[in-house]
Design a protein around this motif. Structure first.
Motif, PDB file in Angstrom:
ATOM      1  N   HIS A  91     -31.180  82.886  36.606  1.00 43.08           N
ATOM      2  CA  HIS A  91     -30.188  82.078  35.908  1.00 43.08           C
ATOM      3  C   HIS A  91     -30.295  80.629  36.379  1.00 43.08           C
ATOM      4  O   HIS A  91     -30.682  80.347  37.518  1.00 43.08           O
ATOM      5  CB  HIS A  91     -28.792  82.631  36.206  1.00 43.08           C
ATOM      6  CG  HIS A  91     -27.728  82.101  35.306  1.00 43.08           C
ATOM      7  ND1 HIS A  91     -27.185  80.852  35.465  1.00 43.08           N
ATOM      8  CD2 HIS A  91     -27.092  82.663  34.245  1.00 43.08           C
ATOM      9  CE1 HIS A  91     -26.257  80.654  34.544  1.00 43.08           C
ATOM     10  NE2 HIS A  91     -26.187  81.735  33.784  1.00 43.08           N
ATOM     11  N   ALA A  92     -29.919  79.700  35.512  1.00 44.78           N
ATOM     12  CA  ALA A  92     -29.993  78.276  35.853  1.00 44.78           C
ATOM     13  C   ALA A  92     -29.198  77.936  37.106  1.00 44.78           C
ATOM     14  O   ALA A  92     -29.580  77.025  37.850  1.00 44.78           O
ATOM     15  CB  ALA A  92     -29.499  77.437  34.676  1.00 44.78           C
ATOM     16  N   VAL A  93     -28.099  78.654  37.356  1.00 48.87           N
ATOM     17  CA  VAL A  93     -27.305  78.339  38.544  1.00 48.87           C
ATOM     18  C   VAL A  93     -28.114  78.574  39.817  1.00 48.87           C
ATOM     19  O   VAL A  93     -27.991  77.827  40.795  1.00 48.87           O
ATOM     20  CB  VAL A  93     -25.981  79.128  38.569  1.00 48.87           C
ATOM     21  CG1 VAL A  93     -26.198  80.626  38.717  1.00 48.87           C
ATOM     22  CG2 VAL A  93     -25.093  78.654  39.714  1.00 48.87           C
ATOM     23  N   VAL A  94     -28.973  79.578  39.810  1.00 48.33           N
ATOM     24  CA  VAL A  94     -29.824  79.842  40.973  1.00 48.33           C
ATOM     25  C   VAL A  94     -30.918  78.776  41.084  1.00 48.33           C
ATOM     26  O   VAL A  94     -31.117  78.175  42.145  1.00 48.33           O
ATOM     27  CB  VAL A  94     -30.448  81.249  40.879  1.00 48.33           C
ATOM     28  CG1 VAL A  94     -31.558  81.427  41.919  1.00 48.33           C
ATOM     29  CG2 VAL A  94     -29.374  82.315  41.077  1.00 48.33           C
ATOM     30  N   LEU A  95     -31.609  78.523  39.998  1.00 47.85           N
ATOM     31  CA  LEU A  95     -32.702  77.548  40.042  1.00 47.85           C
ATOM     32  C   LEU A  95     -32.186  76.154  40.400  1.00 47.85           C
ATOM     33  O   LEU A  95     -32.798  75.435  41.188  1.00 47.85           O
ATOM     34  CB  LEU A  95     -33.426  77.532  38.695  1.00 47.85           C
ATOM     35  CG  LEU A  95     -34.098  78.863  38.293  1.00 47.85           C
ATOM     36  CD1 LEU A  95     -34.685  78.756  36.896  1.00 47.85           C
ATOM     37  CD2 LEU A  95     -35.159  79.272  39.294  1.00 47.85           C
ATOM     38  N   ASP A  96     -31.037  75.782  39.842  1.00 46.74           N
ATOM     39  CA  ASP A  96     -30.480  74.462  40.132  1.00 46.74           C
ATOM     40  C   ASP A  96     -29.941  74.378  41.563  1.00 46.74           C
ATOM     41  O   ASP A  96     -30.031  73.329  42.212  1.00 46.74           O
ATOM     42  CB  ASP A  96     -29.378  74.118  39.134  1.00 46.74           C
ATOM     43  CG  ASP A  96     -29.917  73.838  37.740  1.00 46.74           C
ATOM     44  OD1 ASP A  96     -31.150  73.802  37.569  1.00 46.74           O
ATOM     45  OD2 ASP A  96     -29.102  73.664  36.809  1.00 46.74           O
ATOM     46  N   GLY A 299     -29.882  83.362  23.101  1.00 46.19           N
ATOM     47  CA  GLY A 299     -30.243  83.390  24.515  1.00 46.19           C
ATOM     48  C   GLY A 299     -29.017  83.219  25.363  1.00 46.19           C
ATOM     49  O   GLY A 299     -27.916  83.582  24.959  1.00 46.19           O
ATOM     50  N   SER A 300     -29.182  82.649  26.540  1.00 47.17           N
ATOM     51  CA  SER A 300     -28.085  82.472  27.470  1.00 47.17           C
ATOM     52  C   SER A 300     -27.023  81.551  26.897  1.00 47.17           C
ATOM     53  O   SER A 300     -27.322  80.455  26.435  1.00 47.17           O
ATOM     54  CB  SER A 300     -28.599  81.898  28.789  1.00 47.17           C
ATOM     55  OG  SER A 300     -27.537  81.479  29.602  1.00 47.17           O
ATOM     56  N   ALA A 301     -25.764  81.995  26.940  1.00 49.64           N
ATOM     57  CA  ALA A 301     -24.669  81.143  26.470  1.00 49.64           C
ATOM     58  C   ALA A 301     -24.558  79.884  27.311  1.00 49.64           C
ATOM     59  O   ALA A 301     -24.115  78.839  26.829  1.00 49.64           O
ATOM     60  CB  ALA A 301     -23.354  81.922  26.524  1.00 49.64           C
ATOM     61  N   CYS A 302     -24.966  79.960  28.580  1.00 49.16           N
ATOM     62  CA  CYS A 302     -24.844  78.816  29.485  1.00 49.16           C
ATOM     63  C   CYS A 302     -25.771  77.676  29.095  1.00 49.16           C
ATOM     64  O   CYS A 302     -25.552  76.533  29.478  1.00 49.16           O
ATOM     65  CB  CYS A 302     -25.136  79.253  30.919  1.00 49.16           C
ATOM     66  SG  CYS A 302     -24.099  80.615  31.472  1.00 49.16           S
ATOM     67  N   ALA A 303     -26.843  77.986  28.351  1.00 50.82           N
ATOM     68  CA  ALA A 303     -27.810  76.949  27.986  1.00 50.82           C
ATOM     69  C   ALA A 303     -27.929  76.780  26.474  1.00 50.82           C
ATOM     70  O   ALA A 303     -28.832  76.109  25.985  1.00 50.82           O
ATOM     71  CB  ALA A 303     -29.182  77.304  28.563  1.00 50.82           C
ATOM     72  N   SER A 304     -26.981  77.363  25.722  1.00 47.53           N
ATOM     73  CA  SER A 304     -27.129  77.403  24.268  1.00 47.53           C
ATOM     74  C   SER A 304     -27.062  76.035  23.626  1.00 47.53           C
ATOM     75  O   SER A 304     -27.567  75.835  22.529  1.00 47.53           O
ATOM     76  CB  SER A 304     -26.048  78.307  23.667  1.00 47.53           C
ATOM     77  OG  SER A 304     -24.762  77.810  23.978  1.00 47.53           O
ATOM     78  N   GLY A 305     -26.443  75.056  24.298  1.00 51.74           N
ATOM     79  CA  GLY A 305     -26.330  73.737  23.694  1.00 51.74           C
ATOM     80  C   GLY A 305     -27.430  72.780  24.091  1.00 51.74           C
ATOM     81  O   GLY A 305     -27.429  71.623  23.671  1.00 51.74           O
ATOM     82  N   SER A 306     -28.387  73.230  24.873  1.00 50.30           N
ATOM     83  CA  SER A 306     -29.401  72.307  25.394  1.00 50.30           C
ATOM     84  C   SER A 306     -30.448  71.935  24.364  1.00 50.30           C
ATOM     85  O   SER A 306     -31.061  70.872  24.449  1.00 50.30           O
ATOM     86  CB  SER A 306     -30.094  72.929  26.615  1.00 50.30           C
ATOM     87  OG  SER A 306     -30.921  74.014  26.213  1.00 50.30           O
ATOM     88  N   GLY A 307     -30.685  72.816  23.377  1.00 53.06           N
ATOM     89  CA  GLY A 307     -31.729  72.568  22.391  1.00 53.06           C
ATOM     90  C   GLY A 307     -33.118  72.896  22.882  1.00 53.06           C
ATOM     91  O   GLY A 307     -34.083  72.820  22.124  1.00 53.06           O
ATOM     92  N   HIS A 311     -35.989  79.094  29.222  1.00 47.72           N
ATOM     93  CA  HIS A 311     -36.962  79.101  30.321  1.00 47.72           C
ATOM     94  C   HIS A 311     -37.391  80.520  30.654  1.00 47.72           C
ATOM     95  O   HIS A 311     -38.490  80.738  31.160  1.00 47.72           O
ATOM     96  CB  HIS A 311     -36.386  78.408  31.563  1.00 47.72           C
ATOM     97  CG  HIS A 311     -35.331  79.190  32.278  1.00 47.72           C
ATOM     98  ND1 HIS A 311     -34.013  79.248  31.867  1.00 47.72           N
ATOM     99  CD2 HIS A 311     -35.393  79.978  33.398  1.00 47.72           C
ATOM    100  CE1 HIS A 311     -33.330  80.016  32.698  1.00 47.72           C
ATOM    101  NE2 HIS A 311     -34.132  80.473  33.623  1.00 47.72           N
ATOM    102  N   VAL A 312     -36.545  81.493  30.363  1.00 44.16           N
ATOM    103  CA  VAL A 312     -36.891  82.892  30.608  1.00 44.16           C
ATOM    104  C   VAL A 312     -38.008  83.330  29.651  1.00 44.16           C
ATOM    105  O   VAL A 312     -38.993  83.957  30.065  1.00 44.16           O
ATOM    106  CB  VAL A 312     -35.656  83.797  30.461  1.00 44.16           C
ATOM    107  CG1 VAL A 312     -36.046  85.273  30.540  1.00 44.16           C
ATOM    108  CG2 VAL A 312     -34.621  83.457  31.520  1.00 44.16           C
TER     109      VAL A 312
END
Length: 358
Positions: A91-96, A299-307, A311-312
């Motif tokens: 998840h992005a929270v881990v990578l970040d 995909g992930s709701a946490c990144a749905s607005g990034s466009g 990354h998965v």
């Protein structure tokens, strides 16, 4: 509305709602206050703590947090100095969070989404402080070999942090882990509360400072949120067999109706309530817009607005075009077979209509 986005959040269990109401309406005392009302609130928190711990390894403690994001930040940023090893599909929270502490070693995965264990063995060496692995991937549902990664971590003197947000109560958490991050709203509990389980003797440095109410985590707890989380956890334990059987039936129904779609990630090593599928040439954004009474995601709701493409999906080797032709269907306890069948037929029809229009 037919809801098929269980990885983003799950419907609140009625029993969890009922457990929360008294603490929201009448019993408003601070659980850290010494008077009788405060002690009653604290007792409710402790009951919830035991309920959450019942699905975790023995020999540790549950610290409540504001959610899994806080729990993962705390565990990663509070780990001892040294390199961190994690996986490209985390998840992005881990990578970040790993990046925020100076970066780390990111292990590749195969086309099936499973970590390359040979690369893990080369990377997890003495001096590494922490290994972070998601038990069940939130986008593609793949179940990582956490127990094997924990063995490699311990052999080198490192700790193993397991992100069990999607797997808690659904997939067994290995006894070998050292820390586990959880989120209530992924298991039919309320939003705004999570937990970090810590094996005895494991004490990450505090992320939040103030009152140290949770022995390493500061901040006033909400008895209502904790109570809802506790009852949701209790239900996950009590209904584990029935929920698993129901999800397997829904999975088989979905496979029988989704001709022409390709499953992303391992079919053998996955949680069956996550169906991540692609069909070449499909405009997923248009499909989501056309099917407004069916809730599913790209995909992930946490990144749905990034466009940006997931990354998965890129980590498992998909092109940007293939990643953008992917949808994620999540179902579970409160999904009926009839609703799922209707939704799948509508999704298939919408995909066919796009191909005809093209």
């Amino acid at each position: 509305m037919i809801y098929l986005d269980y990885q983003a959040t799950t419907p609140l269990a009625p029993e969890a709602f009922d457990a929360m109401v008294p603490w929201l309406r009448d019993q408003f005392a601070n659980p850290h206050s010494p008077h009788r009302a405060g002690r009653a609130a604290k007792a409710a928190v402790e009951v919830a703590r035991e309920q959450v711990a019942a699905l975790l390894p023995a020999g540790g403690r549950v610290a409540f947090t504001g959610g899994a994001t806080e729990a993962l930040n705390w565990a990663i940023k509070g780990a001892p100095p040294g390199p961190v090893v994690t996986i490209a599909t985390e998840h992005a929270v881990v990578l970040d969070s790993v990046a925020a502490r100076g970066g780390g070693i990111v292990l590749p995965v195969g086309a099936d989404g499973l970590v390359d264990l040979a690369a893990a063995e080369r990377a997890i060496v003495p001096g590494v402080s922490l290994v972070v692995a998601m038990l069940v991937n939130n986008e593609i549902g793949v179940v990582q070999p956490v127990d094997e990664l924990a063995r490699l971590a311990h052999r080198s003197g490192a700790l193993l942090l397991c992100d069990a947000v999607q797997g808690y109560g659904r997939v067994a958490i290995p006894d070998s882990v050292d820390m586990v991050a959880l989120s209530a709203h992924k298991v039919h509990g309320p939003k705004g509360v999570g937990a970090l389980w810590l094996r005895d003797g494991v004490r990450p440095a505090p992320l939040l400072h103030g009152g140290d109410q949770e022995d390493g985590r500061s901040g006033t707890l909400s008895p209502a949120l904790c109570a809802g989380f506790g009852v949701a956890a209790q239900l996950m334990r009590a209904r584990a067999r029935d929920d698993a059987a129901h999800v397997e039936r829904l999975w088989r129904l979905a496979l029988a109706r989704l001709e022409g779609w390709t499953i992303n990630g391992s079919v053998e090593r996955r949680y069956l309530g996550n169906l991540n599928i692609r069909r070449d040439g499909i405009d997923v954004a248009r499909m989501i817009s056309d099917l407004r009474d069916v809730a599913f995601s790209a995909g992930s709701a946490c990144a749905s607005g990034s466009g940006r493409p997931s990354h998965v999906l890129r980590a498992i080797g998909l092109s940007d075009a293939a990643a953008r032709s992917t949808i994620r269907l999540g179902f579970g306890r409160y999904t009926s077979a009839d609703d799922l069948a209707i939704a799948l037929d509508r999704i298939t029809a919408a995909a066919a209509a796009q191909r005809v229009a093209a």
